[in-house]
Write a protein that holds these residues in place. Structure first.
Motif, mmCIF file in Angstrom:
data_model
loop_
_atom_site.group_PDB
_atom_site.id
_atom_site.type_symbol
_atom_site.label_atom_id
_atom_site.label_comp_id
_atom_site.label_asym_id
_atom_site.label_seq_id
_atom_site.Cartn_x
_atom_site.Cartn_y
_atom_site.Cartn_z
ATOM 1 N N LYS A 1 8.459 -4.629 -21.875
ATOM 2 C CA LYS A 1 8.836 -5.934 -21.330
ATOM 3 C C LYS A 1 7.616 -6.706 -20.838
ATOM 4 O O LYS A 1 7.415 -7.871 -21.206
ATOM 5 C CB LYS A 1 9.831 -5.745 -20.182
ATOM 6 C CG LYS A 1 10.219 -7.030 -19.475
ATOM 7 C CD LYS A 1 11.183 -6.757 -18.317
ATOM 8 C CE LYS A 1 11.526 -8.041 -17.574
ATOM 9 N NZ LYS A 1 12.455 -7.768 -16.444
ATOM 10 N N THR A 2 6.805 -6.066 -20.005
ATOM 11 C CA THR A 2 5.665 -6.786 -19.436
ATOM 12 C C THR A 2 4.589 -7.057 -20.481
ATOM 13 O O THR A 2 3.886 -8.068 -20.400
ATOM 14 C CB THR A 2 5.057 -6.004 -18.260
ATOM 15 O OG1 THR A 2 4.634 -4.715 -18.704
ATOM 16 C CG2 THR A 2 6.079 -5.853 -17.140
ATOM 17 N N ASN A 3 4.451 -6.180 -21.477
ATOM 18 C CA ASN A 3 3.476 -6.433 -22.538
ATOM 19 C C ASN A 3 3.855 -7.672 -23.348
ATOM 20 O O ASN A 3 2.989 -8.464 -23.735
ATOM 21 C CB ASN A 3 3.358 -5.216 -23.457
ATOM 22 C CG ASN A 3 2.624 -4.059 -22.787
ATOM 23 O OD1 ASN A 3 1.857 -4.261 -21.847
ATOM 24 N ND2 ASN A 3 2.868 -2.849 -23.273
ATOM 25 N N ILE B 1 -1.370 -4.020 -13.583
ATOM 26 C CA ILE B 1 -0.231 -3.139 -13.857
ATOM 27 C C ILE B 1 -0.467 -2.247 -15.076
ATOM 28 O O ILE B 1 -1.297 -2.543 -15.934
ATOM 29 C CB ILE B 1 1.065 -3.954 -14.074
ATOM 30 C CG1 ILE B 1 0.930 -4.845 -15.314
ATOM 31 C CG2 ILE B 1 1.426 -4.744 -12.841
ATOM 32 C CD1 ILE B 1 2.240 -5.462 -15.762
ATOM 33 N N GLU B 2 0.295 -1.173 -15.120
ATOM 34 C CA GLU B 2 0.402 -0.378 -16.333
ATOM 35 C C GLU B 2 1.637 -0.891 -17.068
ATOM 36 O O GLU B 2 2.759 -0.628 -16.668
ATOM 37 C CB GLU B 2 0.542 1.104 -15.994
ATOM 38 C CG GLU B 2 -0.685 1.707 -15.329
ATOM 39 C CD GLU B 2 -0.501 3.174 -15.000
ATOM 40 O OE1 GLU B 2 0.534 3.750 -15.421
ATOM 41 O OE2 GLU B 2 -1.364 3.734 -14.327
ATOM 42 N N ARG C 1 0.834 -1.196 0.000
ATOM 43 C CA ARG C 1 0.000 0.000 0.000
ATOM 44 C C ARG C 1 0.873 1.252 0.000
ATOM 45 O O ARG C 1 1.770 1.358 0.836
ATOM 46 C CB ARG C 1 -0.907 0.007 1.231
ATOM 47 C CG ARG C 1 -1.956 -1.085 1.263
ATOM 48 C CD ARG C 1 -2.777 -0.935 2.515
ATOM 49 N NE ARG C 1 -3.841 -1.938 2.602
ATOM 50 C CZ ARG C 1 -4.682 -2.033 3.632
ATOM 51 N NH1 ARG C 1 -4.575 -1.197 4.652
ATOM 52 N NH2 ARG C 1 -5.617 -2.956 3.661
ATOM 53 N N PRO C 2 0.629 2.231 -0.868
ATOM 54 C CA PRO C 2 -0.274 2.104 -2.017
ATOM 55 C C PRO C 2 0.363 1.215 -3.092
ATOM 56 O O PRO C 2 1.590 1.163 -3.212
ATOM 57 C CB PRO C 2 -0.419 3.547 -2.500
ATOM 58 C CG PRO C 2 0.876 4.181 -2.098
ATOM 59 C CD PRO C 2 1.272 3.545 -0.804
ATOM 60 N N ARG C 3 -0.458 0.537 -3.865
ATOM 61 C CA ARG C 3 0.059 -0.356 -4.902
ATOM 62 C C ARG C 3 0.678 0.473 -6.028
ATOM 63 O O ARG C 3 0.067 1.427 -6.521
ATOM 64 C CB ARG C 3 -1.067 -1.222 -5.446
ATOM 65 C CG ARG C 3 -0.639 -2.121 -6.589
ATOM 66 C CD ARG C 3 -1.797 -2.944 -7.103
ATOM 67 N NE ARG C 3 -2.065 -4.054 -6.215
ATOM 68 C CZ ARG C 3 -3.162 -4.820 -6.309
ATOM 69 N NH1 ARG C 3 -4.073 -4.564 -7.223
ATOM 70 N NH2 ARG C 3 -3.334 -5.825 -5.474
ATOM 71 N N ARG C 4 1.869 0.106 -6.443
ATOM 72 C CA ARG C 4 2.517 0.807 -7.544
ATOM 73 C C ARG C 4 1.877 0.409 -8.867
ATOM 74 O O ARG C 4 1.357 -0.695 -9.015
ATOM 75 C CB ARG C 4 4.010 0.479 -7.561
ATOM 76 C CG ARG C 4 4.780 1.069 -6.378
ATOM 77 C CD ARG C 4 6.231 0.664 -6.413
ATOM 78 N NE ARG C 4 6.372 -0.768 -6.147
ATOM 79 C CZ ARG C 4 7.524 -1.426 -6.243
ATOM 80 N NH1 ARG C 4 8.618 -0.786 -6.633
ATOM 81 N NH2 ARG C 4 7.569 -2.707 -5.980
ATOM 82 N N ALA D 1 -2.860 -13.655 -14.049
ATOM 83 C CA ALA D 1 -3.894 -12.922 -14.777
ATOM 84 C C ALA D 1 -4.225 -11.611 -14.071
ATOM 85 O O ALA D 1 -4.351 -10.546 -14.705
ATOM 86 C CB ALA D 1 -5.140 -13.784 -14.922
ATOM 87 N N LEU D 2 -4.373 -11.661 -12.747
ATOM 88 C CA LEU D 2 -4.662 -10.455 -11.983
ATOM 89 C C LEU D 2 -3.501 -9.474 -12.063
ATOM 90 O O LEU D 2 -3.707 -8.256 -12.139
ATOM 91 C CB LEU D 2 -4.953 -10.823 -10.528
ATOM 92 C CG LEU D 2 -5.352 -9.656 -9.617
ATOM 93 C CD1 LEU D 2 -6.631 -8.997 -10.117
ATOM 94 C CD2 LEU D 2 -5.531 -10.147 -8.181
#
Length: 266
Positions: A56-58, A51-52, A2-5, A45-46
């Motif tokens: 890399k993550t895409n 995330i935005e 908290r807060p989640r990045r 999946a969550l």
């Protein structure tokens, strides 16, 4: 957190997806682990929903989706949930303390077999123990055949009662769950947590136990490796004697240290 990045876990999400793709590729080979697969799929999946993403993550998200993972997703009951939603146990502190005091190291057992389904119940309870990153880097190896006395004699300190033990449980740690030296002791922490839960569960099932110290002696390590056919990355953590307690057997009295000696507020 908290807060989640808006973007997190970038240091190890690539390795996580690589391991996940291996597991998905083995889908159907181990149906008993289907629930585990649903869990890790739902968490990933969550993650990608939350995330935005960046380049890399895409790219990793695309690999995740192309693996056909959607058929395993079950966000209901498989992802983080509120503490307030947990159904509280009716066990009181006094009852729990009573169970702790009931559990005492027992070295004298009845000459009776121990049902495997009862042992399985105790293991199932032990698997609820905390484990770093939920890796559960251990396994309960249960010996209830003619090899009991031979294996019980490998660690030190059992010479007086090794022939009276109906079942030996060896807790074996697996280092293949880790890639970094910082985690080399986690098998002992997680294995010990599960072992305590296992012994307490045995008490509720009418069985008794005695934890057996595992000596860090190379000769005995080699003997246990051979007896249990351990892999190079597997280590014995501890042994436990298990059986139906002999009501006439003696239990050494142990006066536990007072709270004032064992607790210190910093």
């Amino acid at each position: 957190m908290r807060p989640r990045r808006s973007l997190f876990a970038t240091d190890y999400i690539g390795q996580t997806i690589s391991a996940y793709l291996v597991v998905v590729g083995e889908d159907g080979k181990d149906p008993e682990r289907a629930d585990e697969l649903k869990w890790c799929t739902s968490v990933l999946a969550l993650y990608f929903q939350t995330i935005e993403g960046n380049d890399k993550t895409n790219a990793l998200k695309k690999q995740f989706e192309e693996a056909g993972s959607s058929r395993f997703i079950n966000l209901e009951g498989s992802v983080p949930y509120l503490r307030s939603s947990i159904q509280r146990s009716e066990v009181s502190y006094d009852q729990l303390l009573g169970l702790f005091r009931q559990r005492r190291s027992t070295r004298w057992f009845l000459d009776e077999p121990v049902p495997r389904d009862v042992l399985d119940k105790a293991v199932l309870a032990a698997l609820q123990s905390p484990s770093a990153c939920n890796r559960q880097p251990f396994q309960f190896r249960i010996i209830d055949g003619p090899e009991v006395k031979q294996i019980a004699s490998i660690p030190m300190g059992t010479s007086g009662y090794s022939g009276n033990i109906p079942v030996i449980v060896a807790v074996v740690g697996s280092l293949d769950a880790y890639f970094d030296e910082r985690d080399r002791h986690v098998i002992y922490v997680d294995g010990a947590l599960a072992s305590m839960s296992f012994m307490l569960a045995l008490e509720t099932l009418g069985l008794a136990s005695c934890p057996i110290n595992w000596p860090d002696i190379e000769e005995r390590e080699r003997a246990m490796d051979k007896a249990l056919d351990l892999k190079p990355w597997e280590r014995p953590i501890m042994l436990m004697a298990v059986g139906k307690p002999d009501p006439t057997g003696g239990i050494p009295y142990s006066e536990k240290a007072p709270l004032s000696c064992m607790r210190r507020y910093q």
